[in-house]
Design a protein around this motif. Sequence first.
Motif, mmCIF file in Angstrom:
data_model
loop_
_atom_site.group_PDB
_atom_site.id
_atom_site.type_symbol
_atom_site.label_atom_id
_atom_site.label_comp_id
_atom_site.label_asym_id
_atom_site.label_seq_id
_atom_site.Cartn_x
_atom_site.Cartn_y
_atom_site.Cartn_z
ATOM 1 N N VAL A 119 1.013 -1.250 -0.122
ATOM 2 C CA VAL A 119 -0.052 -0.002 0.043
ATOM 3 C C VAL A 119 0.964 1.165 -0.119
ATOM 4 C CG1 VAL A 119 -1.629 1.414 1.379
ATOM 5 C CG2 VAL A 119 -2.012 -1.271 1.050
ATOM 6 N N TRP A 120 1.863 1.270 0.886
ATOM 7 C CA TRP A 120 2.812 2.319 0.919
ATOM 8 C C TRP A 120 3.361 2.580 -0.503
ATOM 9 C CZ3 TRP A 120 4.673 6.633 2.102
ATOM 10 C CH2 TRP A 120 6.220 7.152 1.553
ATOM 11 N N GLU A 121 4.012 1.646 -1.395
ATOM 12 C CA GLU A 121 4.786 1.656 -2.361
ATOM 13 C C GLU A 121 3.694 2.464 -3.453
ATOM 14 O OE1 GLU A 121 7.877 1.146 -3.895
ATOM 15 O OE2 GLU A 121 8.489 0.610 -1.719
ATOM 16 N N TYR A 122 2.434 2.006 -3.548
ATOM 17 C CA TYR A 122 1.467 2.373 -4.390
ATOM 18 C C TYR A 122 1.094 4.011 -3.964
ATOM 19 C CZ TYR A 122 1.153 -1.902 -7.351
ATOM 20 O OH TYR A 122 1.467 -2.779 -8.069
ATOM 21 N N PRO A 130 8.383 3.527 5.663
ATOM 22 C CA PRO A 130 8.332 4.891 6.388
ATOM 23 C C PRO A 130 8.049 4.999 7.879
ATOM 24 C CG PRO A 130 6.402 4.548 4.972
ATOM 25 C CD PRO A 130 7.267 3.283 4.982
ATOM 26 N N TRP A 131 7.153 4.136 8.341
ATOM 27 C CA TRP A 131 7.076 3.998 9.848
ATOM 28 C C TRP A 131 8.450 3.776 10.643
ATOM 29 C CZ3 TRP A 131 4.415 1.223 6.279
ATOM 30 C CH2 TRP A 131 4.755 -0.353 6.348
ATOM 31 N N HIS A 132 9.469 3.466 10.090
ATOM 32 C CA HIS A 132 10.821 3.465 10.637
ATOM 33 C C HIS A 132 11.553 4.811 10.495
ATOM 34 C CE1 HIS A 132 11.138 -1.310 10.600
ATOM 35 N NE2 HIS A 132 10.157 -0.824 11.358
ATOM 36 N N VAL A 133 11.015 5.748 10.410
ATOM 37 C CA VAL A 133 11.972 6.955 9.777
ATOM 38 C C VAL A 133 11.551 8.242 10.691
ATOM 39 C CG1 VAL A 133 12.355 8.811 7.936
ATOM 40 C CG2 VAL A 133 12.410 6.203 7.495
ATOM 41 N N THR A 134 12.392 8.835 11.152
ATOM 42 C CA THR A 134 12.304 10.187 11.777
ATOM 43 C C THR A 134 12.919 11.431 11.183
ATOM 44 O OG1 THR A 134 12.137 8.941 13.910
ATOM 45 C CG2 THR A 134 12.316 11.463 13.941
ATOM 46 N N LEU A 135 12.207 12.264 10.776
ATOM 47 C CA LEU A 135 12.676 13.429 10.158
ATOM 48 C C LEU A 135 12.648 14.768 10.910
ATOM 49 C CD1 LEU A 135 11.331 12.921 6.607
ATOM 50 C CD2 LEU A 135 13.565 12.268 7.207
ATOM 51 N N ALA A 167 5.465 21.177 -3.910
ATOM 52 C CA ALA A 167 4.395 20.302 -2.864
ATOM 53 C C ALA A 167 4.986 19.468 -1.865
ATOM 54 C CB ALA A 167 3.810 19.408 -4.024
ATOM 55 N N ASN A 168 5.823 19.904 -1.301
ATOM 56 C CA ASN A 168 6.565 19.351 -0.085
ATOM 57 C C ASN A 168 5.699 19.018 1.060
ATOM 58 O OD1 ASN A 168 8.939 18.072 1.330
ATOM 59 N ND2 ASN A 168 8.795 20.034 2.728
ATOM 60 N N ARG A 169 4.780 20.054 1.305
ATOM 61 C CA ARG A 169 3.825 19.839 2.550
ATOM 62 C C ARG A 169 2.920 18.544 2.241
ATOM 63 N NH1 ARG A 169 1.602 25.425 4.995
ATOM 64 N NH2 ARG A 169 3.785 26.404 5.376
ATOM 65 N N TRP A 170 2.544 18.495 0.953
ATOM 66 C CA TRP A 170 1.904 17.392 0.568
ATOM 67 C C TRP A 170 2.566 15.926 0.922
ATOM 68 C CZ3 TRP A 170 -2.756 15.692 -0.058
ATOM 69 C CH2 TRP A 170 -2.988 14.503 -0.710
ATOM 70 N N ARG A 171 3.700 15.821 0.523
ATOM 71 C CA ARG A 171 4.610 14.689 0.600
ATOM 72 C C ARG A 171 4.554 14.384 2.209
ATOM 73 N NH1 ARG A 171 6.849 17.137 -3.627
ATOM 74 N NH2 ARG A 171 8.661 18.042 -2.411
ATOM 75 N N LEU A 172 4.880 15.457 2.981
ATOM 76 C CA LEU A 172 5.044 15.109 4.423
ATOM 77 C C LEU A 172 3.708 14.672 4.816
ATOM 78 C CD1 LEU A 172 7.056 18.346 5.525
ATOM 79 C CD2 LEU A 172 8.082 16.164 5.147
ATOM 80 N N LEU A 173 2.578 15.243 4.260
ATOM 81 C CA LEU A 173 1.291 14.714 5.001
ATOM 82 C C LEU A 173 1.228 13.173 4.726
ATOM 83 C CD1 LEU A 173 -1.570 15.094 6.039
ATOM 84 C CD2 LEU A 173 -2.313 15.508 3.683
ATOM 85 N N VAL A 174 1.624 12.741 3.399
ATOM 86 C CA VAL A 174 1.471 11.392 3.141
ATOM 87 C C VAL A 174 2.294 10.723 3.922
ATOM 88 C CG1 VAL A 174 1.894 9.735 1.237
ATOM 89 C CG2 VAL A 174 0.491 11.914 0.628
ATOM 90 N N ARG A 183 3.526 11.114 7.011
ATOM 91 C CA ARG A 183 2.886 11.388 8.158
ATOM 92 C C ARG A 183 1.997 10.177 8.541
ATOM 93 N NH1 ARG A 183 3.295 17.047 8.647
ATOM 94 N NH2 ARG A 183 4.688 17.793 10.375
ATOM 95 N N MET A 184 0.947 10.335 7.223
ATOM 96 C CA MET A 184 -0.143 9.013 7.296
ATOM 97 C C MET A 184 0.451 7.542 7.721
ATOM 98 S SD MET A 184 -2.626 11.011 4.515
ATOM 99 C CE MET A 184 -3.391 9.353 4.112
ATOM 100 N N PHE A 185 1.491 7.527 7.003
ATOM 101 C CA PHE A 185 2.330 6.172 7.033
ATOM 102 C C PHE A 185 3.285 5.970 8.292
ATOM 103 C CE2 PHE A 185 0.272 5.879 2.726
ATOM 104 C CZ PHE A 185 0.070 4.670 2.637
#
Length: 169
Positions: free
Chosen positions: A7-10, A53-58, A23-30, A32-34
Motif C-alpha cells: 500500500v505504501w509503495e503505491y 516510512p514508519w521506521h523513519v524520523t525526520l 508540494a513538499n507539505r503534501w509529501r510530508l502529509l502522506v 505522516r499518514m504512513f
Amino acid sequence: MRMALLVWEYAWMVFCRWTPKPANRWRLLVLRMFGTKIEGRPFVHQRARIQIPWHVTLRDRSCLGDRANLYSLGEIEIGERATIGQEAYLCAGSHDFDDPSMHLVTAGISVAEDAFVGARAFVMPGVHIGHSAVVGACSVVTRDVAPAAFVAGNPARPTGRTRSKPYVT
C-alpha cells in the motif's frame, strides 16, 4: 506487514512521485499518514525513496535529496538541518555472513544535526554520523563518524579536516 508495504509503495507512486518540489507539505502529509515521525518542516524530494516510512524520523529542516534512498529495515533518524545528498543510500539492514543461514540483521542509522551526507554515499547499518560531520560523495561509511569530521573514501576515513562551525541558514 507486506500488505502495508505494498500500500505504501503505491501511495507514494500515485500521490507523491509526480508532485513538483513546492508540494513538499503534501509529501510530508502522506509520510505522516504512513507513520513517519516528522518534526518541524523537513524537505523530502519527490524522487526520494523510503522503504518503510514508519521506521523513519525526520527533524526540522532536514533534507532528503533527489533519489536519496532510506532502506529503513531498522530505524533511521535524520537530525535538524542534516542533508542527505542525491542518490545517497542509508542501509539499515544486512545479513550475518558468519551464520551459514545468513539471517537478516537490522541496526538503526542516525545522522545528527547539521551533518551532510554527499551524493551517492553509502551508509552501513548501525552507523552514527556526528553533529556537523561531512561524508564525501561516493564514500562507504562502515563506522561511526565523529562530530565535525570530514570523511571520504571506501571505506570512509577521516581526511584530517574538521568543520570549524556548523552551517547556519
